[in-house]
Design an enzyme around this catalytic site. Sequence first.
Site, PDB file in Angstrom:
ATOM      1  CG  HIS A 261      -1.728   1.236   1.388  1.00  0.00           C
ATOM      2  ND1 HIS A 261      -3.041   1.335   0.986  1.00  0.00           N
ATOM      3  CD2 HIS A 261      -1.407   2.469   1.906  1.00  0.00           C
ATOM      4  CE1 HIS A 261      -3.491   2.551   1.236  1.00  0.00           C
ATOM      5  NE2 HIS A 261      -2.525   3.257   1.801  1.00  0.00           N
ATOM      6  CD  GLU A 262       1.694   3.771   3.692  1.00  0.00           C
ATOM      7  OE1 GLU A 262       2.018   4.830   3.119  1.00  0.00           O
ATOM      8  OE2 GLU A 262       0.630   3.634   4.320  1.00  0.00           O
TER       9      GLU A 262
END
Length: 673
Positions: A463-464
């Site tokens: 995600h990041e």
Amino acid sequence: MSNALLSPSALPYELPDFTAIAAKDFIPAFEAGMKEQRSEIDAITACPERATFENTIAALERSGQILSRTSAVFFNAAMSHATAEVQEVQKQVGPLLSAHEDAIYQDSALFERVSSVPGDGLDDESARLLAEYRRRFLRAGAALDDAGKARMRELNTRLAELGTAFSQKLLADTNESALAVDDESELQGLSPDDIAAAAAAAGEAGSGSKYLLSLILATPQPALARLKNRSTRQRLFEASVNRGFRDNDGNTLGIAAEMAALRAERAALLGYDSHAEYAVGDQTAPTIGAVHDMLSKLVPPAVRNAGAEAQKLQVAASRDGIHELQPWDWAYYSEQVRREEFAVDLDALRPWFELDRVLNDGVFFAANQLYGITFTERPDLTGYHPDVRIWEVRDQDGSGLGLFLGDYFTRETKSGGAWMNELVSQSRLLGRKPVVVNNLNISRPSEGEPALLTFDEVVTAFHEFGHALHGLFSDVEFPLFSGTAVPRDFVEYPSQVNEMWMLWPEVAANFARHYQTGEPLPQETLDRIHASSLWGEGFRTTEYLGATLLDLAWHELSAGEAVTDPEAFEEKALADSGVSLPLVPPRYRTGYFKHIFAGGYSAAYYSYIWSEVLDADTVEWFRENGGLTRANGDAFRSKLLSKGYSADPLESFRNLRGRDAEIGPLLARRGLS
């Protein structure tokens, strides 16, 4: 001695020279930066020539380089390595920056000049920048009378002070609330690596206990799914949900209430009914009513699904003699049900998720397959903390794209949660390429042992990195539009899309290998993970909606509507919204809701699920078009990721998808159809 922040770094990609930067440098650099920009603004307003895009708007974009450089380094430090010295600077600098920004956006002469810049003959990005500056001046109070501007400055200064106070109190209370344990038997269910990490955390913190379970920012704590000792689960859960609520120096409730009241007053000053209405004016959502309309459709099925899950959990808990399920039991028995019904034990997968392999053979591999980019670690470059690692990112043609910094382990000076920052933002106008940072909060392994991630931590890493790609692929002229500088309810969209590659067969086969034997995670196990994907969605959606609706309740207050009992206000807000479930507390309660009281998500926490509509629809697009291919990656990059805010975000989505987003894929993903 010279101050390294006062001039551009000579390091590759203008990576800040952290070896030459100390906390004592920040205030002088901020002061010099504000003075420089004020002088540059004065030169713009004093220009004898008629206002043009070049001598006014482009000049504004070029202004404040010392200030922007200092701000990027400092606010990264305030989140990632907030030493006592950094926290002291933070208390001083928030109000200074607020006053400086107000002085610019409330400058009548500058506003008049910006308003008079002709828009004819401009290219699309320049025309968009002109319109955006005019809009920002108005939202900052440029059209108010003198009394209104003065009150706006007072409100902004006080809000800056309060945001810093909330952040610092929460960090201290989170550290203080870490669960101290002396008897190892109370940690039964945790792996030897977990127990060793808890022992190391106790030693590092000097707590006097043998073991210390540190807290992550959100309500659910990862260890709750594994701890067999019910008393330990209860103590850990209560430590989490009581942060900010206790009668001590870490209490943040009064700060939250005051911030909500001041934001309501500021909104009224600008002609809005509430801060929520004001905030949504900066987003892709058309109105706050449209946000509520979407959320109202999600609450009933989410709560119904959570109730059905609770019934299954109670059956499992009853076998252990527990006749009344409690919130600290939820995660533990949820994993039991997952193991029994789907033959999936997520905690048992950790040996297949070793950090370096996740990064190099998972996160970076997927990016290489999609976009052709490559990563070379640069041990010759130094980060802001010894934990930080740096990679040079090269484009498909071998040219330098930027730098990626990874900061993965938890520590007392780091905020909870995970996030992406930009140390250098891409801009063709300024000739800069991006330098971006990802932060996670993984427990530090014992000396010589591998860092094994939980399933959720692997999801977070992907995600990041989606945020990182958004920053790295930025290809805009003006810094105001660079990378992730998009509306809050759009910024999570690319990062959520990137999560899909974690379980993509080709990617999972490349990185999910046992750290000792090299054995790949069996395809049968991956199939069972996919089959179990809807299990727990009732809980996850309901806890998220609880936080979202709590955020909106705080920020739909009218001017003059004070909250004297924040805890009672929270209870009523959840009950009125239909998400007051004792077994499913909101993902963030008021006391530790940093996103909205010390972040940029006030009245915008809804953005995660608003973005997920785009995300789920885009995942369908990838699947329809062949998945992990260079053609798909190049299209996603060129039509959307590279655009930053230089184009309307929803128009960029339409250019990719060929139509507006549809909610069906989101409803199916979350079991809400």
